[in-house]
Design an enzyme around this catalytic site. Sequence first.
Site, PDB file in Angstrom:
ATOM      1  N   GLY A 118       0.823  -1.207   0.000  1.00  0.00           N
ATOM      2  CA  GLY A 118       0.000   0.000   0.000  1.00  0.00           C
ATOM      3  C   GLY A 118       0.856   1.255   0.000  1.00  0.00           C
ATOM      4  O   GLY A 118       2.053   1.216   0.298  1.00  0.00           O
ATOM      5  N   GLU A 121      -2.085   7.325   2.848  1.00  0.00           N
ATOM      6  CA  GLU A 121      -2.396   7.246   4.281  1.00  0.00           C
ATOM      7  C   GLU A 121      -2.847   5.847   4.680  1.00  0.00           C
ATOM      8  O   GLU A 121      -2.908   5.516   5.854  1.00  0.00           O
ATOM      9  CB  GLU A 121      -3.490   8.252   4.652  1.00  0.00           C
ATOM     10  N   ILE A 138       7.231  -4.801   9.329  1.00  0.00           N
ATOM     11  CA  ILE A 138       8.657  -5.129   9.502  1.00  0.00           C
ATOM     12  C   ILE A 138       9.272  -4.353  10.655  1.00  0.00           C
ATOM     13  O   ILE A 138      10.458  -4.519  10.950  1.00  0.00           O
ATOM     14  CB  ILE A 138       9.489  -4.939   8.212  1.00  0.00           C
ATOM     15  N   GLY A 139       8.510  -3.518  11.329  1.00  0.00           N
ATOM     16  CA  GLY A 139       9.073  -2.804  12.473  1.00  0.00           C
ATOM     17  C   GLY A 139       8.278  -1.558  12.774  1.00  0.00           C
ATOM     18  O   GLY A 139       7.527  -1.070  11.930  1.00  0.00           O
ATOM     19  N   ASP A 140       8.471  -1.049  13.979  1.00  0.00           N
ATOM     20  CA  ASP A 140       7.709   0.111  14.427  1.00  0.00           C
ATOM     21  C   ASP A 140       8.326   1.427  13.997  1.00  0.00           C
ATOM     22  O   ASP A 140       8.939   2.131  14.808  1.00  0.00           O
ATOM     23  CB  ASP A 140       7.562   0.079  15.957  1.00  0.00           C
ATOM     24  N   TYR A 141       8.202   1.723  12.720  1.00  0.00           N
ATOM     25  CA  TYR A 141       8.583   3.013  12.159  1.00  0.00           C
ATOM     26  C   TYR A 141       7.720   3.172  10.929  1.00  0.00           C
ATOM     27  O   TYR A 141       7.187   2.196  10.427  1.00  0.00           O
ATOM     28  CB  TYR A 141      10.078   3.043  11.785  1.00  0.00           C
ATOM     29  N   VAL A 142       7.570   4.411  10.460  1.00  0.00           N
ATOM     30  CA  VAL A 142       6.641   4.631   9.351  1.00  0.00           C
ATOM     31  C   VAL A 142       7.396   4.841   8.045  1.00  0.00           C
ATOM     32  O   VAL A 142       8.250   5.714   7.933  1.00  0.00           O
ATOM     33  CB  VAL A 142       5.711   5.828   9.631  1.00  0.00           C
ATOM     34  N   LEU A 143       7.082   4.025   7.076  1.00  0.00           N
ATOM     35  CA  LEU A 143       7.650   4.139   5.734  1.00  0.00           C
ATOM     36  C   LEU A 143       6.608   4.797   4.837  1.00  0.00           C
ATOM     37  O   LEU A 143       5.507   5.113   5.282  1.00  0.00           O
ATOM     38  CB  LEU A 143       8.012   2.744   5.221  1.00  0.00           C
ATOM     39  N   ASP A 174      22.330 -20.880  11.363  1.00  0.00           N
ATOM     40  CA  ASP A 174      22.367 -19.417  11.451  1.00  0.00           C
ATOM     41  C   ASP A 174      21.949 -18.976  12.840  1.00  0.00           C
ATOM     42  O   ASP A 174      21.365 -19.712  13.612  1.00  0.00           O
ATOM     43  CB  ASP A 174      21.609 -18.744  10.302  1.00  0.00           C
TER      44      ASP A 174
HETATM   45  N1  4GX Z   1       6.021  -2.422   8.005  1.00  0.00           N
HETATM   46  N2  4GX Z   1       4.214   1.275   5.782  1.00  0.00           N
HETATM   47  C1  4GX Z   1       2.396   0.694   4.192  1.00  0.00           C
HETATM   48  C2  4GX Z   1       0.703   2.378   3.588  1.00  0.00           C
HETATM   49  C3  4GX Z   1      -0.368   1.525   4.172  1.00  0.00           C
HETATM   50  C4  4GX Z   1      -0.995   1.821   5.384  1.00  0.00           C
HETATM   51  C5  4GX Z   1      -1.987   0.976   5.869  1.00  0.00           C
HETATM   52  C6  4GX Z   1      -1.663  -0.370   3.952  1.00  0.00           C
HETATM   53  C7  4GX Z   1      -2.327  -0.104   5.129  1.00  0.00           C
HETATM   54  C8  4GX Z   1       5.248  -0.592   7.073  1.00  0.00           C
HETATM   55  C9  4GX Z   1       6.046  -1.110   8.113  1.00  0.00           C
HETATM   56  C10 4GX Z   1       4.973   0.828   6.838  1.00  0.00           C
HETATM   57  C11 4GX Z   1       3.765   2.675   5.743  1.00  0.00           C
HETATM   58  C12 4GX Z   1       3.826   0.502   4.603  1.00  0.00           C
HETATM   59  C13 4GX Z   1       2.322   2.810   5.343  1.00  0.00           C
HETATM   60  N3  4GX Z   1      -0.713   0.435   3.477  1.00  0.00           N
HETATM   61  N4  4GX Z   1       4.781  -1.626   6.408  1.00  0.00           N
HETATM   62  N5  4GX Z   1       2.057   2.107   4.091  1.00  0.00           N
HETATM   63  N6  4GX Z   1       6.687  -0.433   9.053  1.00  0.00           N
HETATM   64  O1  4GX Z   1       5.410   1.646   7.613  1.00  0.00           O
HETATM   65  O2  4GX Z   1       5.251  -2.738   6.964  1.00  0.00           O
END
Ligand code: 4GX
Length: 255
Positions: A118, A121, A138-143, A174
């Site tokens: 996705g 927002e 994959i972790g607690d930060y916003v991409l 590993d």
């Molecule tokens: N680990 N992001 C997804 C847009 C979004 C929001 C809600 C679907 C539903 C992230 C992360 C991450 C940012 C990817 C928001 N898509 N994804 N994107 N950390 O931060 O997996």
Amino acid sequence: MRIQILTIFPELFEPFLRTSLVGRAVEDGLFEVTVHDLREFTEDRHRSVDDEPYGGGGGMVMSAPVWVKAVRAVSAALGEEGEGKPWRVLLSPQGRRLDDAAVRALAAEHDELVLLCGRYEGIDERVRELVVDEEISIGDYVLSGGELPAMVLVEALSRQVPGVVGLAKSVHEDSFRRGLLDHPHYTRPAELEGLEVPDVLLSGDHAAIERWRERAALRATWEKRPDLLDGAELTDEQRRELDRLRSEHEQHEED
Ligand code: 4GX
């Protein structure tokens, strides 16, 4: 393992899928990854994939109809040749956190995956309800999008496919499998700015080297990620070593 990826930025995956271990695995047919442009599943002239949020507010939301259509189409394509229904994973910060156990479980339980990447927002809630089996973070930060998380997942999964990692041993021994961090590694030169490689590694004594590495792995875990030791299955020898490290440490505290 066969993976389908849905994204509005398919070009992000090209160099990744051509390079290194993943590139080789794909080339050798050990691992199949197909990337689809989400816009191919739109029906309007502008090929739009987002819209304004109901209730107002900032930012755009990815539309449900295009996602539902796309996920069903690529799932059906897999299902026709494969083993029925693929497992559909949405990458998002709201998902269950990815770790070594989750990667292994996914690889063991699913031969066919659809990854939803996705942007904006977020995605219309009904996509989750209709065409998502599991949500992974994959972790607690916003991409800015799910593409990098999808690559992280693909790379980690590829390493679980038999034949992808050269030495079978690298996967089975590993560090995470053993519940410990890796021991330190050294290569030439033997001395760098006054820092020497531990003597034992130059000794040629393989049993002694193995003992040193065991202890160094335990020490590294204890120093850097003590939380991992709670879940680790340690041998009696490792427990004794850990006790020695702890009492050495307490000695230093008292000094
Ligand atoms: N680990 N992001 C997804 C847009 C979004 C929001 C809600 C679907 C539903 C992230 C992360 C991450 C940012 C990817 C928001 N898509 N994804 N994107 N950390 O931060 O997996």
